[in-house]
Design an enzyme around this catalytic site. Structure first.
Site, PDB file in Angstrom:
ATOM      1  N   HIS A  94       0.816  -1.216   0.000  1.00 52.81           N
ATOM      2  CA  HIS A  94       0.000   0.000   0.000  1.00 52.81           C
ATOM      3  C   HIS A  94       0.853   1.271   0.000  1.00 52.81           C
ATOM      4  O   HIS A  94       0.488   2.258  -0.653  1.00 52.81           O
ATOM      5  CB  HIS A  94      -0.953  -0.025   1.194  1.00 52.81           C
ATOM      6  CG  HIS A  94      -1.994  -1.100   1.081  1.00 52.81           C
ATOM      7  ND1 HIS A  94      -2.212  -2.040   2.062  1.00 52.81           N
ATOM      8  CD2 HIS A  94      -2.841  -1.409   0.068  1.00 52.81           C
ATOM      9  CE1 HIS A  94      -3.177  -2.861   1.666  1.00 52.81           C
ATOM     10  NE2 HIS A  94      -3.575  -2.506   0.470  1.00 52.81           N
ATOM     11  N   ASP A 142      -5.948  -0.800  -8.031  1.00 57.50           N
ATOM     12  CA  ASP A 142      -5.611  -1.793  -7.003  1.00 57.50           C
ATOM     13  C   ASP A 142      -6.500  -3.006  -7.241  1.00 57.50           C
ATOM     14  O   ASP A 142      -7.447  -3.267  -6.505  1.00 57.50           O
ATOM     15  CB  ASP A 142      -5.838  -1.195  -5.616  1.00 57.50           C
ATOM     16  CG  ASP A 142      -5.455  -2.161  -4.505  1.00 57.50           C
ATOM     17  OD1 ASP A 142      -4.818  -3.194  -4.800  1.00 57.50           O
ATOM     18  OD2 ASP A 142      -5.802  -1.887  -3.336  1.00 57.50           O
TER      19      ASP A 142
END
Length: 286
Positions: free
Chosen positions: A64, A158
């Protein structure tokens, strides 16, 4: 359904990784995904979608931080962000740490993923879903980017791997519409798998992105829970100068935010774009 004490990932046909299951916390199949969440003594809670590992409590910060802060700090003036996927909340958490960002849109196909991760992975989002800058859209990512009239400084894909509904986010059509919905100097980045085991997928992404962006590359990070080598992140922009910022200026940008990180730093940032020769040679032949 998982009934054993060992989970075996089935992303790759002939090799893979195993995790012991201390306790199954959730297991259900819906119209989009087959989702399993279980406890592991080393990696903490693990989420599996369609027999492929998605995230763990232990090492999620690497993925992340790299998918978020690399484009943000290379750009320098990000105000408006689109996250496609990212229902676990980790990308959202990292974006929300930047006070200079004014508007965040998240498009997630399965609201169940968001709700499950709020419950079982609360540290992933760290209350970021309450941020007033956030707008959540429940939709297929390809459909959203085809129909929206909005533009963004940064689009982060993502996604899951290019199987099932996740395949839409690796299509040439998706990349084209992302390009068309970026402001001048805008950046596209995305999860692109493990080169050593997913070379063909990454080569295809490279060819497609080169059709639409002047500066296309990949950068990498080693994430223990993803089997087979370093994770590759795709990069696309029309501004050839964004990646030319020197280390001193990049470090100053980072210091100005007063943010701290668990993995990301300026040296990791710059070095992540220096790829092994077998990857460079393969991409040059694409």
């Amino acid at each position: 359904m998982i009934n054993e004490k060992i989970w075996h990932e089935k992303l790759h046909r002939h090799i893979g990784q195993y995790f012991s299951i201390d306790k199954i916390l959730y297991q259900k199949k819906n119209k989009y995904h087959d989702i399993v969440i279980f406890q592991n003594s080393i990696m903490g809670r693990i989420m599996v979608i369609d027999d492929v590992l998605q995230t763990t409590e232990k090492d999620e910060f690497i993925y992340h931080e790299m998918l978020t802060h690399v484009p943000i700090f290379y750009h320098g003036f990000i105000k408006k962000v689109l996250i496609v996927g990212g229902g676990d909340g980790g990308i959202l958490r990292e974006i929300c740490r930047h006070n200079s960002i004014e508007n965040i849109t998240m498009v997630e196909i399965d609201i169940n993923v968001i709700e499950l991760c709020k419950k079982f992975f609360p540290r992933h989002s760290n209350n970021a879903y309450k941020d007033p800058r956030l707008k959540i859209v429940i939709d297929n990512g390809l459909n959203f980017i085809k129909t929206t009239k909005e533009k963004f400084d940064l689009i982060i894909s993502d996604s899951t791997d290019p199987i099932g509904c996740g395949n839409d986010l690796f299509l040439s059509e998706f990349y084209l519409h992302c390009k068309n919905h970026l402001f001048e100097n805008g950046i596209f980045v995305g999860q692109n798998g493990i080169f050593f085991l997913q070379k063909n997928n990454i080569n295809q992404s490279y060819k497609k992105l080169k059709k639409y962006f002047n500066d296309v590359s990949f950068y990498q990070a080693t994430i223990p829970s993803y089997y087979g080598g370093a994770m590759m992140f795709s990069w696309g922009t029309d501004n050839m100068d964004l990646r030319k910022i020197n280390a001193t200026n990049l470090e100053q940008r980072i210091k100005n935010t007063q943010l701290s990180f668990n993995y990301y730093n300026s040296k990791i940032h710059i070095s992540s774009f220096y790829l092994p020769e077998y990857i460079v040679n393969t991409l040059n032949k694409s």
